[in-house]
Design a protein around this motif. Structure first.
Motif, PDB file in Angstrom:
ATOM      1  N   ALA A  89      14.741   2.431 -19.586  1.00  0.00           N
ATOM      2  CA  ALA A  89      14.144   2.724 -18.270  1.00  0.00           C
ATOM      3  C   ALA A  89      13.193   1.604 -17.858  1.00  0.00           C
ATOM      4  O   ALA A  89      13.149   1.220 -16.673  1.00  0.00           O
ATOM      5  CB  ALA A  89      13.420   4.067 -18.303  1.00  0.00           C
ATOM      6  N   ALA A  90      12.441   1.061 -18.796  1.00  0.00           N
ATOM      7  CA  ALA A  90      11.521  -0.034 -18.496  1.00  0.00           C
ATOM      8  C   ALA A  90      12.293  -1.298 -18.108  1.00  0.00           C
ATOM      9  O   ALA A  90      11.906  -2.007 -17.171  1.00  0.00           O
ATOM     10  CB  ALA A  90      10.617  -0.307 -19.693  1.00  0.00           C
ATOM     11  N   GLN A  91      13.382  -1.569 -18.818  1.00  0.00           N
ATOM     12  CA  GLN A  91      14.212  -2.725 -18.471  1.00  0.00           C
ATOM     13  C   GLN A  91      14.810  -2.568 -17.074  1.00  0.00           C
ATOM     14  O   GLN A  91      14.864  -3.520 -16.307  1.00  0.00           O
ATOM     15  CB  GLN A  91      15.329  -2.909 -19.504  1.00  0.00           C
ATOM     16  CG  GLN A  91      14.825  -3.376 -20.845  1.00  0.00           C
ATOM     17  CD  GLN A  91      15.914  -3.370 -21.914  1.00  0.00           C
ATOM     18  OE1 GLN A  91      16.888  -2.608 -21.839  1.00  0.00           O
ATOM     19  NE2 GLN A  91      15.736  -4.210 -22.920  1.00  0.00           N
ATOM     20  N   ASP A  92      15.234  -1.349 -16.749  1.00  0.00           N
ATOM     21  CA  ASP A  92      15.769  -1.083 -15.418  1.00  0.00           C
ATOM     22  C   ASP A  92      14.700  -1.293 -14.346  1.00  0.00           C
ATOM     23  O   ASP A  92      14.982  -1.835 -13.274  1.00  0.00           O
ATOM     24  CB  ASP A  92      16.324   0.338 -15.329  1.00  0.00           C
ATOM     25  CG  ASP A  92      17.593   0.533 -16.155  1.00  0.00           C
ATOM     26  OD1 ASP A  92      18.220  -0.472 -16.556  1.00  0.00           O
ATOM     27  OD2 ASP A  92      17.947   1.706 -16.398  1.00  0.00           O
ATOM     28  N   ALA A  93      13.471  -0.869 -14.630  1.00  0.00           N
ATOM     29  CA  ALA A  93      12.363  -1.047 -13.680  1.00  0.00           C
ATOM     30  C   ALA A  93      12.077  -2.534 -13.464  1.00  0.00           C
ATOM     31  O   ALA A  93      11.865  -2.971 -12.330  1.00  0.00           O
ATOM     32  CB  ALA A  93      11.107  -0.328 -14.184  1.00  0.00           C
ATOM     33  N   LEU A  94      12.072  -3.317 -14.541  1.00  0.00           N
ATOM     34  CA  LEU A  94      11.843  -4.760 -14.431  1.00  0.00           C
ATOM     35  C   LEU A  94      12.965  -5.430 -13.638  1.00  0.00           C
ATOM     36  O   LEU A  94      12.707  -6.261 -12.756  1.00  0.00           O
ATOM     37  CB  LEU A  94      11.725  -5.392 -15.812  1.00  0.00           C
ATOM     38  CG  LEU A  94      11.503  -6.904 -15.840  1.00  0.00           C
ATOM     39  CD1 LEU A  94      10.199  -7.282 -15.146  1.00  0.00           C
ATOM     40  CD2 LEU A  94      11.509  -7.408 -17.275  1.00  0.00           C
ATOM     41  N   LEU A  95      14.201  -5.052 -13.909  1.00  0.00           N
ATOM     42  CA  LEU A  95      15.336  -5.621 -13.193  1.00  0.00           C
ATOM     43  C   LEU A  95      15.263  -5.287 -11.699  1.00  0.00           C
ATOM     44  O   LEU A  95      15.519  -6.142 -10.849  1.00  0.00           O
ATOM     45  CB  LEU A  95      16.650  -5.114 -13.782  1.00  0.00           C
ATOM     46  CG  LEU A  95      17.929  -5.667 -13.157  1.00  0.00           C
ATOM     47  CD1 LEU A  95      17.992  -7.184 -13.278  1.00  0.00           C
ATOM     48  CD2 LEU A  95      19.147  -5.030 -13.816  1.00  0.00           C
ATOM     49  N   PHE A  96      14.872  -4.061 -11.376  1.00  0.00           N
ATOM     50  CA  PHE A  96      14.740  -3.657  -9.978  1.00  0.00           C
ATOM     51  C   PHE A  96      13.683  -4.494  -9.266  1.00  0.00           C
ATOM     52  O   PHE A  96      13.894  -4.976  -8.154  1.00  0.00           O
ATOM     53  CB  PHE A  96      14.407  -2.162  -9.864  1.00  0.00           C
ATOM     54  CG  PHE A  96      14.350  -1.694  -8.444  1.00  0.00           C
ATOM     55  CD1 PHE A  96      15.515  -1.313  -7.794  1.00  0.00           C
ATOM     56  CD2 PHE A  96      13.157  -1.651  -7.756  1.00  0.00           C
ATOM     57  CE1 PHE A  96      15.489  -0.898  -6.472  1.00  0.00           C
ATOM     58  CE2 PHE A  96      13.114  -1.235  -6.434  1.00  0.00           C
ATOM     59  CZ  PHE A  96      14.278  -0.856  -5.789  1.00  0.00           C
ATOM     60  N   ARG A  97      12.516  -4.699  -9.928  1.00  0.00           N
ATOM     61  CA  ARG A  97      11.447  -5.500  -9.318  1.00  0.00           C
ATOM     62  C   ARG A  97      11.913  -6.945  -9.123  1.00  0.00           C
ATOM     63  O   ARG A  97      11.654  -7.555  -8.095  1.00  0.00           O
ATOM     64  CB  ARG A  97      10.196  -5.493 -10.207  1.00  0.00           C
ATOM     65  CG  ARG A  97       9.516  -4.156 -10.283  1.00  0.00           C
ATOM     66  CD  ARG A  97       8.401  -3.911  -9.275  1.00  0.00           C
ATOM     67  NE  ARG A  97       8.519  -4.486  -7.981  1.00  0.00           N
ATOM     68  CZ  ARG A  97       8.987  -3.846  -6.894  1.00  0.00           C
ATOM     69  NH1 ARG A  97       9.379  -2.603  -6.977  1.00  0.00           N
ATOM     70  NH2 ARG A  97       9.049  -4.447  -5.730  1.00  0.00           N
ATOM     71  N   ALA A  98      12.595  -7.490 -10.117  1.00  0.00           N
ATOM     72  CA  ALA A  98      13.066  -8.876 -10.015  1.00  0.00           C
ATOM     73  C   ALA A  98      14.084  -9.011  -8.879  1.00  0.00           C
ATOM     74  O   ALA A  98      14.017  -9.969  -8.098  1.00  0.00           O
ATOM     75  CB  ALA A  98      13.670  -9.324 -11.340  1.00  0.00           C
ATOM     76  N   LYS A  99      14.999  -8.068  -8.759  1.00  0.00           N
ATOM     77  CA  LYS A  99      15.987  -8.117  -7.679  1.00  0.00           C
ATOM     78  C   LYS A  99      15.312  -7.965  -6.322  1.00  0.00           C
ATOM     79  O   LYS A  99      15.677  -8.642  -5.360  1.00  0.00           O
ATOM     80  CB  LYS A  99      17.036  -7.017  -7.866  1.00  0.00           C
ATOM     81  CG  LYS A  99      18.045  -7.323  -8.937  1.00  0.00           C
ATOM     82  CD  LYS A  99      19.086  -6.225  -9.037  1.00  0.00           C
ATOM     83  CE  LYS A  99      20.125  -6.539 -10.086  1.00  0.00           C
ATOM     84  NZ  LYS A  99      21.134  -5.479 -10.201  1.00  0.00           N
ATOM     85  N   SER A 100      14.331  -7.068  -6.230  1.00  0.00           N
ATOM     86  CA  SER A 100      13.617  -6.859  -4.968  1.00  0.00           C
ATOM     87  C   SER A 100      12.949  -8.149  -4.505  1.00  0.00           C
ATOM     88  O   SER A 100      13.019  -8.522  -3.334  1.00  0.00           O
ATOM     89  CB  SER A 100      12.564  -5.753  -5.117  1.00  0.00           C
ATOM     90  OG  SER A 100      13.182  -4.516  -5.374  1.00  0.00           O
ATOM     91  N   ASN A 101      12.285  -8.845  -5.417  1.00  0.00           N
ATOM     92  CA  ASN A 101      11.601 -10.085  -5.061  1.00  0.00           C
ATOM     93  C   ASN A 101      12.577 -11.229  -4.824  1.00  0.00           C
ATOM     94  O   ASN A 101      12.309 -12.114  -4.017  1.00  0.00           O
ATOM     95  CB  ASN A 101      10.543 -10.424  -6.098  1.00  0.00           C
ATOM     96  CG  ASN A 101       9.329  -9.552  -5.902  1.00  0.00           C
ATOM     97  OD1 ASN A 101       8.551  -9.766  -4.989  1.00  0.00           O
ATOM     98  ND2 ASN A 101       9.175  -8.530  -6.722  1.00  0.00           N
ATOM     99  N   SER A 102      13.698 -11.198  -5.496  1.00  0.00           N
ATOM    100  CA  SER A 102      14.735 -12.181  -5.229  1.00  0.00           C
ATOM    101  C   SER A 102      15.233 -12.028  -3.790  1.00  0.00           C
ATOM    102  O   SER A 102      15.386 -13.014  -3.070  1.00  0.00           O
ATOM    103  CB  SER A 102      15.884 -12.006  -6.221  1.00  0.00           C
ATOM    104  OG  SER A 102      16.915 -12.922  -5.950  1.00  0.00           O
ATOM    105  N   LEU A 103      15.449 -10.788  -3.366  1.00  0.00           N
ATOM    106  CA  LEU A 103      15.855 -10.532  -1.985  1.00  0.00           C
ATOM    107  C   LEU A 103      14.756 -10.931  -1.001  1.00  0.00           C
ATOM    108  O   LEU A 103      15.037 -11.485   0.065  1.00  0.00           O
ATOM    109  CB  LEU A 103      16.222  -9.061  -1.801  1.00  0.00           C
ATOM    110  CG  LEU A 103      17.518  -8.601  -2.466  1.00  0.00           C
ATOM    111  CD1 LEU A 103      17.632  -7.078  -2.427  1.00  0.00           C
ATOM    112  CD2 LEU A 103      18.718  -9.254  -1.803  1.00  0.00           C
TER     113      LEU A 103
END
Length: 129
Positions: A89-103
């Motif tokens: 779940a923590a890895q998923d949260a980090l991936l979501f934040r990284a994708k959000s900022n990439s966008l």
């Protein structure tokens, strides 16, 4: 980013932050500088992402992006809590934040799918999250 001071009762919209920040940058930073990377500076994760996104809604002479730590890690660390069972779940949260900022650095972030925790402490009047 140009934001109201930490003790200010005024809140700025992402467009206001973008306008003031880019105005300052255009006055002081030569277009030959290849990129400008921002820290989140006490903003919530979503607030920092929305502000970055707003700056990328129009062309800039520089690559305007992020160099966040807390704004990428905060929800991830809170989700993990040092427990092995929370790693995925923590890895998923980090991936979501990284994708959000990439966008956001492309000006394509919508705020869709944001967790309540990521928006903690944030309210910008008249802006939909």
């Amino acid at each position: 980013m140009v934001t109201p001071g930490a003790e200010s009762k005024d809140k700025a919209t992402p467009q206001q932050v973008s306008d003031y920040t880019l105005k300052l940058l255009h006055r002081r930073i030569p277009p030959a500088v290849p990129g400008i990377m921002f820290l989140s500076g006490g903003q919530s994760e979503v607030e920092a992402t929305l502000n970055l996104n707003a700056m990328n809604q129009s062309p800039n002479p520089w690559h305007v992006s992020f160099s966040y730590a807390r704004a990428l890690q905060n929800t991830c660390l809170k989700t993990w809590e040092g427990r092995p069972e929370n790693v995925k779940a923590a890895q998923d949260a980090l991936l979501f934040r990284a994708k959000s900022n990439s966008l956001a650095q492309l000006g394509k972030y919508t705020g869709e799918g944001e967790s309540e925790e990521a928006t903690e402490g944030m309210f910008v009047k008249g802006y939909s999250y």
